[in-house]
Each structure stands twice: as C-alpha cells, then as structure tokens.
Design a protein around this motif. Structure first.
Motif, PDB file in Angstrom:
ATOM      1  N   GLU A  95       0.827  -1.205   0.000  1.00 30.28           N
ATOM      2  CA  GLU A  95       0.000   0.000   0.000  1.00 30.28           C
ATOM      3  C   GLU A  95       0.866   1.263   0.000  1.00 30.28           C
ATOM      4  O   GLU A  95       0.556   2.225  -0.702  1.00 30.28           O
ATOM      5  CB  GLU A  95      -0.912   0.009   1.228  1.00 30.28           C
ATOM      6  CG  GLU A  95      -2.008  -1.034   1.194  1.00 30.28           C
ATOM      7  CD  GLU A  95      -2.785  -1.107   2.504  1.00 30.28           C
ATOM      8  OE1 GLU A  95      -3.836  -1.775   2.539  1.00 30.28           O
ATOM      9  OE2 GLU A  95      -2.326  -0.504   3.501  1.00 30.28           O
ATOM     10  N   PHE A  96       1.939   1.237   0.787  1.00 30.47           N
ATOM     11  CA  PHE A  96       2.803   2.419   0.865  1.00 30.47           C
ATOM     12  C   PHE A  96       3.506   2.670  -0.467  1.00 30.47           C
ATOM     13  O   PHE A  96       3.659   3.827  -0.879  1.00 30.47           O
ATOM     14  CB  PHE A  96       3.833   2.250   1.978  1.00 30.47           C
ATOM     15  CG  PHE A  96       4.674   3.478   2.204  1.00 30.47           C
ATOM     16  CD1 PHE A  96       4.113   4.649   2.700  1.00 30.47           C
ATOM     17  CD2 PHE A  96       6.031   3.476   1.903  1.00 30.47           C
ATOM     18  CE1 PHE A  96       4.882   5.794   2.900  1.00 30.47           C
ATOM     19  CE2 PHE A  96       6.809   4.613   2.099  1.00 30.47           C
ATOM     20  CZ  PHE A  96       6.237   5.772   2.596  1.00 30.47           C
ATOM     21  N   GLY A  97       3.926   1.610  -1.156  1.00 28.09           N
ATOM     22  CA  GLY A  97       4.543   1.776  -2.465  1.00 28.09           C
ATOM     23  C   GLY A  97       3.583   2.412  -3.455  1.00 28.09           C
ATOM     24  O   GLY A  97       3.954   3.321  -4.207  1.00 28.09           O
ATOM     25  N   VAL A  98       2.338   1.934  -3.451  1.00 28.23           N
ATOM     26  CA  VAL A  98       1.317   2.523  -4.323  1.00 28.23           C
ATOM     27  C   VAL A  98       1.089   3.980  -3.947  1.00 28.23           C
ATOM     28  O   VAL A  98       1.012   4.860  -4.815  1.00 28.23           O
ATOM     29  CB  VAL A  98      -0.005   1.725  -4.217  1.00 28.23           C
ATOM     30  CG1 VAL A  98      -1.114   2.426  -5.010  1.00 28.23           C
ATOM     31  CG2 VAL A  98       0.188   0.300  -4.726  1.00 28.23           C
ATOM     32  N   LEU A  99       0.995   4.231  -2.654  1.00 30.66           N
ATOM     33  CA  LEU A  99       0.720   5.585  -2.167  1.00 30.66           C
ATOM     34  C   LEU A  99       1.830   6.556  -2.568  1.00 30.66           C
ATOM     35  O   LEU A  99       1.545   7.710  -2.922  1.00 30.66           O
ATOM     36  CB  LEU A  99       0.561   5.561  -0.651  1.00 30.66           C
ATOM     37  CG  LEU A  99       0.200   6.882   0.031  1.00 30.66           C
ATOM     38  CD1 LEU A  99      -1.124   7.422  -0.494  1.00 30.66           C
ATOM     39  CD2 LEU A  99       0.135   6.693   1.547  1.00 30.66           C
ATOM     40  N   TYR A 244       7.847  -5.783  -1.218  1.00 27.24           N
ATOM     41  CA  TYR A 244       6.438  -5.503  -1.503  1.00 27.24           C
ATOM     42  C   TYR A 244       6.178  -4.008  -1.708  1.00 27.24           C
ATOM     43  O   TYR A 244       5.273  -3.646  -2.470  1.00 27.24           O
ATOM     44  CB  TYR A 244       5.554  -6.059  -0.390  1.00 27.24           C
ATOM     45  CG  TYR A 244       5.319  -7.536  -0.537  1.00 27.24           C
ATOM     46  CD1 TYR A 244       4.412  -8.026  -1.463  1.00 27.24           C
ATOM     47  CD2 TYR A 244       6.030  -8.455   0.229  1.00 27.24           C
ATOM     48  CE1 TYR A 244       4.200  -9.392  -1.618  1.00 27.24           C
ATOM     49  CE2 TYR A 244       5.832  -9.817   0.076  1.00 27.24           C
ATOM     50  CZ  TYR A 244       4.919 -10.278  -0.849  1.00 27.24           C
ATOM     51  OH  TYR A 244       4.725 -11.630  -1.004  1.00 27.24           O
ATOM     52  N   GLU A 245       6.957  -3.169  -1.065  1.00 27.86           N
ATOM     53  CA  GLU A 245       6.816  -1.744  -1.323  1.00 27.86           C
ATOM     54  C   GLU A 245       7.199  -1.433  -2.772  1.00 27.86           C
ATOM     55  O   GLU A 245       6.515  -0.672  -3.472  1.00 27.86           O
ATOM     56  CB  GLU A 245       7.694  -0.934  -0.371  1.00 27.86           C
ATOM     57  CG  GLU A 245       7.568   0.575  -0.561  1.00 27.86           C
ATOM     58  CD  GLU A 245       8.504   1.374   0.326  1.00 27.86           C
ATOM     59  OE1 GLU A 245       8.866   2.507  -0.067  1.00 27.86           O
ATOM     60  OE2 GLU A 245       8.887   0.870   1.409  1.00 27.86           O
ATOM     61  N   SER A 246       8.294  -2.032  -3.233  1.00 33.68           N
ATOM     62  CA  SER A 246       8.733  -1.847  -4.615  1.00 33.68           C
ATOM     63  C   SER A 246       7.715  -2.413  -5.597  1.00 33.68           C
ATOM     64  O   SER A 246       7.436  -1.824  -6.643  1.00 33.68           O
ATOM     65  CB  SER A 246      10.089  -2.527  -4.827  1.00 33.68           C
ATOM     66  OG  SER A 246      11.053  -2.060  -3.913  1.00 33.68           O
ATOM     67  N   ARG A 247       7.157  -3.545  -5.243  1.00 33.35           N
ATOM     68  CA  ARG A 247       6.151  -4.190  -6.098  1.00 33.35           C
ATOM     69  C   ARG A 247       4.900  -3.314  -6.210  1.00 33.35           C
ATOM     70  O   ARG A 247       4.317  -3.176  -7.294  1.00 33.35           O
ATOM     71  CB  ARG A 247       5.799  -5.556  -5.512  1.00 33.35           C
ATOM     72  CG  ARG A 247       4.952  -6.461  -6.399  1.00 33.35           C
ATOM     73  CD  ARG A 247       4.801  -7.803  -5.691  1.00 33.35           C
ATOM     74  NE  ARG A 247       3.917  -8.720  -6.370  1.00 33.35           N
ATOM     75  CZ  ARG A 247       4.291  -9.636  -7.261  1.00 33.35           C
ATOM     76  NH1 ARG A 247       5.567  -9.726  -7.613  1.00 33.35           N
ATOM     77  NH2 ARG A 247       3.414 -10.453  -7.816  1.00 33.35           N
ATOM     78  N   GLY A 248       4.489  -2.723  -5.095  1.00 38.38           N
ATOM     79  CA  GLY A 248       3.337  -1.827  -5.128  1.00 38.38           C
ATOM     80  C   GLY A 248       3.593  -0.585  -5.957  1.00 38.38           C
ATOM     81  O   GLY A 248       2.735  -0.142  -6.729  1.00 38.38           O
ATOM     82  N   ALA A 249       4.795  -0.013  -5.809  1.00 42.28           N
ATOM     83  CA  ALA A 249       5.151   1.175  -6.595  1.00 42.28           C
ATOM     84  C   ALA A 249       5.170   0.852  -8.084  1.00 42.28           C
ATOM     85  O   ALA A 249       4.679   1.629  -8.911  1.00 42.28           O
ATOM     86  CB  ALA A 249       6.510   1.705  -6.146  1.00 42.28           C
ATOM     87  N   ALA A 250       5.729  -0.311  -8.438  1.00 35.59           N
ATOM     88  CA  ALA A 250       5.780  -0.715  -9.848  1.00 35.59           C
ATOM     89  C   ALA A 250       4.380  -0.945 -10.393  1.00 35.59           C
ATOM     90  O   ALA A 250       4.086  -0.619 -11.554  1.00 35.59           O
ATOM     91  CB  ALA A 250       6.628  -1.978  -9.990  1.00 35.59           C
ATOM     92  N   TRP A 251       3.486  -1.499  -9.556  1.00 32.89           N
ATOM     93  CA  TRP A 251       2.096  -1.738  -9.973  1.00 32.89           C
ATOM     94  C   TRP A 251       1.404  -0.418 -10.300  1.00 32.89           C
ATOM     95  O   TRP A 251       0.735  -0.284 -11.331  1.00 32.89           O
ATOM     96  CB  TRP A 251       1.355  -2.460  -8.849  1.00 32.89           C
ATOM     97  CG  TRP A 251      -0.079  -2.778  -9.131  1.00 32.89           C
ATOM     98  CD1 TRP A 251      -0.567  -3.881  -9.775  1.00 32.89           C
ATOM     99  CD2 TRP A 251      -1.230  -1.976  -8.789  1.00 32.89           C
ATOM    100  NE1 TRP A 251      -1.944  -3.820  -9.845  1.00 32.89           N
ATOM    101  CE2 TRP A 251      -2.375  -2.667  -9.248  1.00 32.89           C
ATOM    102  CE3 TRP A 251      -1.392  -0.760  -8.133  1.00 32.89           C
ATOM    103  CZ2 TRP A 251      -3.663  -2.168  -9.072  1.00 32.89           C
ATOM    104  CZ3 TRP A 251      -2.673  -0.267  -7.963  1.00 32.89           C
ATOM    105  CH2 TRP A 251      -3.802  -0.960  -8.430  1.00 32.89           C
TER     106      TRP A 251
END
Length: 333
Positions: A95-99, A244-251
């Motif tokens: 969630e933080f990566g996406v945010l 998972y933060e990196s994965r969220g940001a990439a998503w």
C-alpha cells in the motif's frame, strides 16, 4: 446449569481464533490485480455520458489506483490497530509503495499537468487533493488516513468533471496540458523513486557502496562528512517490506504510464518515443509476476536459493534505465 470450560476447550477456542485470523490475513494479503486502463476510462466516460478529453485518462487512472488501496479485500490495512491487520506487514508495505506513486502523480498534476506556465493559477481541486494524500499513512485517529484519501479522490473527481465540462459551477474551469516538458517533470520524479527502490532491493545481499554524491562537480559540498566506502545491507526483517513496497510502486507506475501513453500520444509520436515507453511498461509488467514462494527468498549471489529482491531490482533497474533514455529523448529528440 453451570458449564465448566476446561483448559482443552480454551485451547480449542484460542486455536480457532488464530486460525480464523490467519485465513483472513492470507486473504487480505492477496495481490491486487492489474486493471485495463482503457476499459476503466470507457466505463467512467459512459457513466458520465462524456467524450474523454486530454487528461481524462490520467486523472481516471489516478482515481482508480488511489481507490484500489481503499477498496481491496480488507480495505486499507496500514493503520489497522486490531488483528489480523495489525499483524500484517507485506500488504501495508505494498500500500505504501502505491501511495508513494500516487503522491508523485498528484504533485506533478498540481505543479505541471494542470498548469500551462509557471505564472498560471493552480487548479483549486488539485490544490486540495494533493496535500490530502500526504497525511501520515498510519494515521487512524481523526482525521484518519482513509478519510483524507477519500476526500482527495473526491477532489480529483471534481477536477475530472471540470475537464469535460460537467462542473455545476460555470466558473469552474480545468485544463490538462500534455506537453513534453510537463511529461519530463513527471519522469524526473519517477526516476528518483525507482533509483531508490533499486538500491534498497540490491542491498538484500549486502554490498560495498562507493560514495558518488558529489561526483562531477569539483566545487560541490555537503553538510556532513561521509566515508568514500560504506557497507550497505538491508535488515533480514525488512527484506519482504522493501520487496512488496517496490512491487506496489511498480504496480501503480505501470498503470500511470499506460495512461500517459494515451494522453501524451501525440507528444510521444512526435519524439518517436512510443516504443521506448512501451518497453518500460513491459519491464514493469514483468515485476508483477506471481510470487510462488510463501516467503521472499534471499539467496546469496549465485547460490542455490533464489533472491527475489535481486530479481525485482533487475526489472526496476531496467525500467529506470529505459526511463532515463526516454527522458533524454523527450528533451532532445
């Protein structure tokens, strides 16, 4: 009639509660599926009975991505104070990566995409939305993170309505400027973000870092001394969080770039840069492949076990390298 609970019964109840929490936690930790940007735009435009204009796709995608962290299974977990959410860490990291990517897009939308020149006025809706995304992501008290994010999304909806002339206020005007210089401003933000993720992921195996902070400028100075060589290694407890933060940001970035491909189509064609953008999208899509292992493995170098962090770092580094090339092409091409 009195009922006597034995220690065995208490144990069964406790085990059942833990099992229930575990099942819910696993369900809440499932990855959020990617969505079709063009389909989302079609749905939104059909619902509003409008024809999409320049900027409609990017704004719709920003709304959809921001909504995804609130409306997925379990809702927004990062600020949960009760089980099972309080015991989860992979999904909050995602969630933080996406945010972080949402914040970058909202900032550039406020500073560049919605403004023609440096002396132009800020759009009132984006001016409200951008700071609301910056509230502490773990805030659960009043105002909670979720409530502020939903207010920001509502402001984005008002901006999108103004873009297509649906605003109830006749004086409410909005623009989205798809220009090469505006796009490079966004890519500058993304480059720094991806570069940081790449470094943190690569540090999963530990490495000696050479200080290049002042390289290329003989007169450059910094506030405090740092050694020319340092050993950098991500803590074993933080490996999955960084992954998972990196994965969220990439998503999130994957969807934003797909939207940019549509809104900036003429700019990209003029610079012959469409293929370059599509290559970045391919690298980010590869970063979203299913993780079959029950945990993030951290094999060393060319050892027997895989190192998922290094695999993710590879995709993000390749995407970032292509992003730098695309930025240079937009500036000079």
């Amino acid at each position: 009639m009195k009922t006597n609970f034995s220690a065995k019964n208490v144990g069964y109840i406790t085990a059942g509660i833990f099992l229930l929490f575990y099942i819910i936690g696993v369900y809440w930790s499932f990855s959020v599926d990617s969505f079709d940007v063009r389909e989302e735009v079609t749905i939104a435009a059909t619902s509003d009975n409008v024809v999409p204009v320049v900027g409609y796709t990017t704004t719709t995608t920003l709304i959809k991505v921001a909504t995804s962290i609130l409306d997925k299974p379990g809702g927004y977990i990062s600020n949960d104070a009760l089980p099972p959410g309080v015991f989860l860490d992979n999904m909050p990291a995602w969630e933080f990566g996406v945010l972080e990517m949402v914040r970058d897009m909202a900032l550039v939308l406020r500073k560049d995409f919605s403004r023609s020149q440096s002396q132009s006025l800020e759009n009132i809706h984006i001016q409200k939305a951008q700071p609301q995304f910056n509230i502490d992501n773990k805030s659960w008290a009043m105002p909670s993170a979720e409530s502020e994010y939903r207010k920001a999304i509502e402001s984005l909806n008002l901006y999108r309505n103004a873009l297509v002339g649906l605003s109830k206020n006749k004086d409410d005007h909005a623009q989205f400027y798809a220009r090469a210089d505006n796009l490079t401003s966004y890519l500058d933000e993304v480059q720094k973000r991806l570069g940081s993720y790449s470094q943190r992921l690569s540090a999963s195996v530990g490495k000696e870092k050479i200080n290049t902070d002042l390289a290329g400028d003989n007169e450059a100075r910094q506030s405090s001394y740092e050694s020319n060589h340092s050993q950098v290694r991500t803590s074993w407890w933080k490996l999955d969080d960084v992954f998972y933060e990196s994965r969220g940001a990439a998503w999130a970035l994957l969807h934003f770039l797909k939207a940019i491909e549509i809104d900036f189509e003429s700019v990209l064609k003029n610079k012959n840069a469409t293929i370059s953008l599509q290559q970045i999208i391919r690298e980010l899509e590869a970063s979203q492949q299913t993780l079959w292992s029950p945990m993030v493995l951290n094999g060393d170098g060319f050892g027997v076990l895989a190192n998922h962090s290094l695999v993710m770092a590879n995709y993000i580094s390749r995407a970032n390298a292509a992003l730098i090339d695309l930025n240079e092409l937009l500036r000079k091409g």
